[in-house]
Each structure stands twice: as structure tokens, then as C-alpha cells.
Design an enzyme around this catalytic site. Structure first.
Site, PDB file in Angstrom:
ATOM      1  N   LYS A  16      51.088  33.881  42.815  1.00  0.00           N
ATOM      2  CA  LYS A  16      50.475  35.056  42.169  1.00  0.00           C
ATOM      3  C   LYS A  16      50.654  36.296  43.044  1.00  0.00           C
ATOM      4  O   LYS A  16      51.082  37.342  42.563  1.00  0.00           O
ATOM      5  CB  LYS A  16      48.960  34.854  41.965  1.00  0.00           C
ATOM      6  CG  LYS A  16      48.577  33.708  41.069  1.00  0.00           C
ATOM      7  CD  LYS A  16      47.069  33.667  40.833  1.00  0.00           C
ATOM      8  CE  LYS A  16      46.234  33.357  42.073  1.00  0.00           C
ATOM      9  NZ  LYS A  16      46.392  31.998  42.600  1.00  0.00           N
ATOM     10  N   ARG A  91      38.590  34.247  37.705  1.00  0.00           N
ATOM     11  CA  ARG A  91      38.774  32.835  38.031  1.00  0.00           C
ATOM     12  C   ARG A  91      37.744  31.960  37.327  1.00  0.00           C
ATOM     13  O   ARG A  91      37.763  30.742  37.500  1.00  0.00           O
ATOM     14  CB  ARG A  91      38.607  32.639  39.534  1.00  0.00           C
ATOM     15  CG  ARG A  91      39.912  32.576  40.326  1.00  0.00           C
ATOM     16  CD  ARG A  91      39.505  32.597  41.772  1.00  0.00           C
ATOM     17  NE  ARG A  91      40.348  31.914  42.690  1.00  0.00           N
ATOM     18  CZ  ARG A  91      41.176  32.534  43.526  1.00  0.00           C
ATOM     19  NH1 ARG A  91      41.356  33.835  43.469  1.00  0.00           N
ATOM     20  NH2 ARG A  91      41.838  31.850  44.430  1.00  0.00           N
ATOM     21  N   ARG A 130      52.706  28.500  54.088  1.00  0.00           N
ATOM     22  CA  ARG A 130      52.569  29.955  53.877  1.00  0.00           C
ATOM     23  C   ARG A 130      52.189  30.702  55.154  1.00  0.00           C
ATOM     24  O   ARG A 130      51.318  30.305  55.899  1.00  0.00           O
ATOM     25  CB  ARG A 130      51.501  30.198  52.809  1.00  0.00           C
ATOM     26  CG  ARG A 130      51.166  31.659  52.635  1.00  0.00           C
ATOM     27  CD  ARG A 130      50.524  31.929  51.331  1.00  0.00           C
ATOM     28  NE  ARG A 130      49.211  31.323  51.188  1.00  0.00           N
ATOM     29  CZ  ARG A 130      48.491  31.406  50.066  1.00  0.00           C
ATOM     30  NH1 ARG A 130      48.971  32.028  49.020  1.00  0.00           N
ATOM     31  NH2 ARG A 130      47.313  30.840  49.993  1.00  0.00           N
ATOM     32  N   ARG A 163      46.875  31.317  56.960  1.00  0.00           N
ATOM     33  CA  ARG A 163      45.490  31.473  56.506  1.00  0.00           C
ATOM     34  C   ARG A 163      44.625  30.277  56.896  1.00  0.00           C
ATOM     35  O   ARG A 163      45.045  29.125  56.773  1.00  0.00           O
ATOM     36  CB  ARG A 163      45.468  31.634  54.983  1.00  0.00           C
ATOM     37  CG  ARG A 163      45.616  33.071  54.559  1.00  0.00           C
ATOM     38  CD  ARG A 163      45.793  33.199  53.099  1.00  0.00           C
ATOM     39  NE  ARG A 163      44.791  32.487  52.307  1.00  0.00           N
ATOM     40  CZ  ARG A 163      44.665  32.625  50.994  1.00  0.00           C
ATOM     41  NH1 ARG A 163      45.481  33.429  50.339  1.00  0.00           N
ATOM     42  NH2 ARG A 163      43.760  31.958  50.325  1.00  0.00           N
ATOM     43  N   ARG A 174      40.117  23.809  46.969  1.00  0.00           N
ATOM     44  CA  ARG A 174      40.525  24.996  46.202  1.00  0.00           C
ATOM     45  C   ARG A 174      41.212  24.571  44.899  1.00  0.00           C
ATOM     46  O   ARG A 174      41.030  25.199  43.860  1.00  0.00           O
ATOM     47  CB  ARG A 174      41.460  25.881  47.048  1.00  0.00           C
ATOM     48  CG  ARG A 174      40.679  26.623  48.138  1.00  0.00           C
ATOM     49  CD  ARG A 174      41.580  27.102  49.250  1.00  0.00           C
ATOM     50  NE  ARG A 174      42.554  28.081  48.836  1.00  0.00           N
ATOM     51  CZ  ARG A 174      43.720  28.282  49.457  1.00  0.00           C
ATOM     52  NH1 ARG A 174      44.051  27.554  50.522  1.00  0.00           N
ATOM     53  NH2 ARG A 174      44.540  29.190  49.035  1.00  0.00           N
TER      54      ARG A 174
HETATM   55  P1  AMP Z   1      42.907  33.695  47.202  1.00  0.00           P
HETATM   56  O1  AMP Z   1      43.452  34.550  48.293  1.00  0.00           O
HETATM   57  O2  AMP Z   1      43.065  34.318  45.853  1.00  0.00           O
HETATM   58  O3  AMP Z   1      43.438  32.291  47.248  1.00  0.00           O
HETATM   59  O4  AMP Z   1      41.323  33.601  47.456  1.00  0.00           O
HETATM   60  C1  AMP Z   1      40.798  33.041  48.647  1.00  0.00           C
HETATM   61  C2  AMP Z   1      39.337  32.655  48.445  1.00  0.00           C
HETATM   62  O5  AMP Z   1      38.572  33.841  48.121  1.00  0.00           O
HETATM   63  C3  AMP Z   1      39.063  31.689  47.312  1.00  0.00           C
HETATM   64  O6  AMP Z   1      39.240  30.331  47.712  1.00  0.00           O
HETATM   65  C4  AMP Z   1      37.608  32.013  46.983  1.00  0.00           C
HETATM   66  O7  AMP Z   1      36.723  31.468  47.939  1.00  0.00           O
HETATM   67  C5  AMP Z   1      37.572  33.534  47.160  1.00  0.00           C
HETATM   68  N1  AMP Z   1      37.929  34.241  45.893  1.00  0.00           N
HETATM   69  C6  AMP Z   1      39.008  35.030  45.663  1.00  0.00           C
HETATM   70  N2  AMP Z   1      39.012  35.508  44.404  1.00  0.00           N
HETATM   71  C7  AMP Z   1      37.905  34.991  43.806  1.00  0.00           C
HETATM   72  C8  AMP Z   1      37.361  35.087  42.497  1.00  0.00           C
HETATM   73  N3  AMP Z   1      37.949  35.806  41.533  1.00  0.00           N
HETATM   74  N4  AMP Z   1      36.193  34.422  42.248  1.00  0.00           N
HETATM   75  C9  AMP Z   1      35.573  33.717  43.193  1.00  0.00           C
HETATM   76  N5  AMP Z   1      36.045  33.554  44.445  1.00  0.00           N
HETATM   77  C10 AMP Z   1      37.209  34.186  44.763  1.00  0.00           C
END
Ligand code: AMP
Length: 218
Positions: A16, A91, A130, A163, A174
Site C-alpha cells: 500500500k 481499517r 522491509r 520497523r 497484524r
Molecule cells: P501500518 O504502517 O499501516 O502497517 O500501521 C502500523 C500500526 O499502526 C498498525 O499495526 C496499527 O497498530 C496502527 N494503525 C495504523 N493505521 C491504523 C488504522 N487505520 N486503525 C487502527 N490502527 C492503525
């Protein structure tokens, strides 16, 4: 491209962020990544960061009110007037309903949703390998797209970071959160008739080309 808001859906590791970045650069609209905003808040130890940290480390979703608040604030900035990309948001169904209300309140139409679908084996490799540039955010992968010099960004020499939540136990959690809470959004948006299924198993540059072609005509 007519849609005001683009949404990138897909499991963690689907690509994404990589694809949203390409589209944002091409169309000159901002990429709003709730994950990036939250990580930055955690790093700066703000109130938001302190509230989100434990959930992120556990691979669980941060509460809807928190992320909806972040998005509401960000999209009211002037650079979003022309349109914007939501990367990693919504999400949950509650977040998707929030987006619908927000766009309606701004007098905008429905979002265009791009669902990037990737097989589970490839997802794991994408996440485990990554690395992200600490300066410009460019994304590398030690298996598929390594930098020329290990640990260093090709573009600006920035240090590459892995990360903290890209470890096996957190990745599993996740993916579970994705299947339980995010996957139902595919049906939600299919019902709205504005969902494009994207084959995310191809090479990133091939996916980007297909997406840009499609969006230029959309
Ligand atoms: P990402 O970088 O998109 O993989 O997000 C990393 C982490 O941030 C996720 O595992 C969640 O803990 C939190 N997070 C990011 N976006 C959201 C969202 N839209 N709703 C809830 N938690 C989020």
C-alpha cells in the site's frame, strides 16, 4: 482522475505504502498514512504517541476515535483540497463509515478504493525484509529490492531502518487484525461499486504502471 479520495486497502506488506507513494507523486496529491503519523508520534513521545505505542507494538489496531481524529485533522489542511490518498485507513467498518460522513460533509463523492491482494507467503517476505529510509521514506526489501549499499538509501544516503513491528510474532497479530477487522471492508466497498482489485503479486513497478494507467482514465 475524478475521485477526490483514494483509499489503499490491503494486508500489511501488500505494498500500500509503496504504491500510494507512486500515485501521490504522479498526481501531486498528499499520501496520508496513519501508520506513519502514529510512528512519528511514538518517536516524538507526544500524547498521541504514548496512547498508541502499546497497541502498535502488540500488532493491534489503535482505537477508532484516535485514528479518525488524526485523519480529520490532516485532511482539513490546504494541500488536501485537490484530493488525497488514504494509506492504511480505514481499517474497520466504523472508520469506513467515518470516511463516508467526512466526504459527504465536504460535498465530495464516494472514494475510489484500490484493494491490493497478495498471497500470504509473499506478504511475510515483504514484511520480514522491509527497510525504510529514515530520511525520505523510500521503501527497500532485502530479498527483492535491496539498496546498492547495505543499510543505506540509494537516493539520499539516509540510514535504512527495519520497523519494530516487522517481527514474526507481531506480524502474525497484524495479519490476524487484518483478517478480522479490515477484510470485511472489501465487501463494504464492493457494495458501493467503487472497488478496484489490484494483483499485488507482481513486481512493484509493474503494479504502479497498471495503477497509473487506470487512474489516468478513471
Ligand atoms: P501500518 O504502517 O499501516 O502497517 O500501521 C502500523 C500500526 O499502526 C498498525 O499495526 C496499527 O497498530 C496502527 N494503525 C495504523 N493505521 C491504523 C488504522 N487505520 N486503525 C487502527 N490502527 C492503525
Amino acid at each position: 482522475m475524478r475521485a477526490h479520495a483514494l483509499i489503499f486497502l490491503g494486508a500489511p506488506g501488500a505494498g500500500k505504502g509503496t504504491q500510494a507513494r507512486e500515485v501521490a507523486t504522479h498526481f501531486g496529491i498528499p499520501q496520508i498514512s496513519t501508520g506513519d503519523i502514529l510512528r512519528d508520534a511514538v518517536k516524538r513521545e507526544t500524547k498521541l504517541g504514548l496512547a498508541a505505542k502499546a497497541k502498535m507494538e502488540a500488532g493491534e489496531l489503535v482505537p477508532d476515535e484516535v485514528v479518525c481524529g488524526i485523519v480529520e485533522e490532516r485532511v482539513s489542511e490546504p494541500d488536501c483540497r485537490k484530493g488525497f490518498i488514504l494509506d492504511g485507513f480505514p481499517r474497520t467498518i466504523a472508520q469506513a463509515k467515518f470516511v463516508d460522513q467526512m466526504l459527504a460533509a465536504k460535498g465530495r463523492g464516494k472514494p475510489l478504493v484500490l484493494d491490493i491482494d497478495v498471497g500470504e507467503d509473499l506478504l511475510l517476505k515483504r514484511l520480514m525484509g522491509r527497510q525504510t529510509c529514515s530520511v525520505c521514506g523510500e521503501i527497500y526489501n532485502t530479498y527483492f529490492n535491496p539498496p546498492k549499499v547495505e543499510g543505506i538509501c540509494d537516493k539520499d544516503g539516509g540510514k535504512l531502518l527495519h520497523r519494530a513491528d516487522d517481527n514474526e510474532a507481531t506480524i502474525r497479530q497484524r495479519l490476524e487484525a487484518y483478517h478480522q477487522q479490515t477484510q470485511p471492508l472489501i465487501e463494504y466497498y464492493r457494495g458501493q461499486g467503487a472497488l478496484l482489485a489490484v494483483d499485488g503479486n507482481k513486481e512493484p513497478h509493474e503494479i504502479a504502471k497498471g495503477l497509473l494507467d487506470y487512474l489516468s482514465r478513471a
